[in-house]
Design an enzyme around this catalytic site. Structure first.
Site, PDB file in Angstrom:
ATOM      1  N   ARG A 144       0.947  -1.268   0.043  1.00  0.00           N
ATOM      2  CA  ARG A 144      -0.080  -0.083   0.019  1.00  0.00           C
ATOM      3  C   ARG A 144       0.859   1.205  -0.106  1.00  0.00           C
ATOM      4  NH1 ARG A 144      -4.618   1.244   4.240  1.00  0.00           N
ATOM      5  NH2 ARG A 144      -2.777   1.785   5.776  1.00  0.00           N
TER       6      ARG A 144
ATOM      7  N   THR B  57      -0.458   7.462  -0.997  1.00  0.00           N
ATOM      8  CA  THR B  57      -1.908   7.483  -1.674  1.00  0.00           C
ATOM      9  C   THR B  57      -3.006   6.506  -1.288  1.00  0.00           C
ATOM     10  OG1 THR B  57      -1.266   5.696  -3.201  1.00  0.00           O
ATOM     11  CG2 THR B  57      -0.835   8.065  -3.887  1.00  0.00           C
TER      12      THR B  57
ATOM     13  N   ASP C 206       4.582  -5.214   9.917  1.00  0.00           N
ATOM     14  CA  ASP C 206       5.845  -4.852  10.817  1.00  0.00           C
ATOM     15  C   ASP C 206       5.924  -5.990  12.062  1.00  0.00           C
ATOM     16  OD1 ASP C 206       6.850  -3.066   9.044  1.00  0.00           O
ATOM     17  OD2 ASP C 206       5.942  -1.188   9.933  1.00  0.00           O
TER      18      ASP C 206
END
Ligand code: PRP
Ligand code: URA
Length: 209
Positions: free
Chosen positions: A104, A108, A203
């Site tokens: 992603r 944006t 993460d």
């Protein structure tokens, strides 16, 4: 219109609480995601068709049941979807695994596809697209379009946590796709993170930042 199922089994809900907690470290987070994925797969496969076959037990002949129908394909969305694959494969070891690489764009929030590798017979398989997070829905939407473009006809979407915005996108764009969640959360924040959510799934799984 596709259905949305929130899998409220107590074990799923209990483990999800620990997945959400910010003090849960990478090792425990990864183990819990795997466990919840397996529990979710157990629920999602509830409607798999069975057929009767005749076998020999050590004692006598028996008519008993075996899975029939289409074979299964798992399609994790990289990276974070990978964290759910092993748990599901423990239950469905014969499933084939395809991979869709999407990230992603942080500015944006639009998904960018960088990799795709699928089993050659995806049109003959029941596919389960896997991603811990359904936020804006952009990544899952693109992944499902990509699979359909390549011939997929039977697709379910499995995520740990969904936002209402993402659910609406999938319902609108893919009314044939049922969505399975461990939780439907409240909202997206201004950065596109799910609230209350669990943070950045990739993460937290891989210890990156
Ligand atoms: C996360 C998550 C989903 C996506 C969800 O991936 O794993 O794929 O965001 O957001 P969306 O519904 O708004 O598209 P990310 O882009 O952070 O990539 P990663 O898995 O490589 O960390
Ligand atoms: N991707 C994540 O990993 N977490 C979110 O809350 C939203 C998108």
């Amino acid at each position: 219109m596709g259905n949305v199922f929130v899998l409220d089994h107590p074990l799923i809900q209990h483990k999800l609480t620990y997945i959400r907690k910010k003090e849960t470290g990478t090792k425990e987070f990864r183990e819990l995601v795997d466990e919840v994925a397996a529990l979710m797969a157990f629920e999602i496969t509830r409607d798999l068709p069975l057929e009767e076959i005749t076998i020999e037990t050590p004692v006598t002949t028996a008519t008993t049941k075996t899975l029939s129908g289409k074979k299964i394909g798992l399609v994790p969305i990289l990276r974070a979807g990978l964290g759910m694959v092993d748990g599901i494969l423990q239950l469905i070891p014969a499933a084939r695994v395809g991979h869709v690489g999407l990230y992603r764009d942080p500015e944006t929030l639009k998904p960018v596809e960088y990799y795709i590798k699928l089993p050659s017979d995806i049109e003959e398989r029941d596919l389960i697209v896997i991603d811990p997070m359904l936020a804006t829905g952009g990544s899952a939407n693109d992944a499902i379009h990509s699979l359909k473009k390549r011939g997929a006809t039977s697709i379910k979407l499995m995520c740990l946590v969904g936002a209402p915005e993402g659910v609406e996108v999938i319902k609108k764009e893919h009314p044939d796709v049922d969505i399975y969640l461990a939780a439907l959360d409240e909202k997206l924040n201004e950065k596109g993170y799910i609230e209350p959510g669990l943070g950045d799934a990739g993460d937290r799984l891989y210890g990156t930042k």
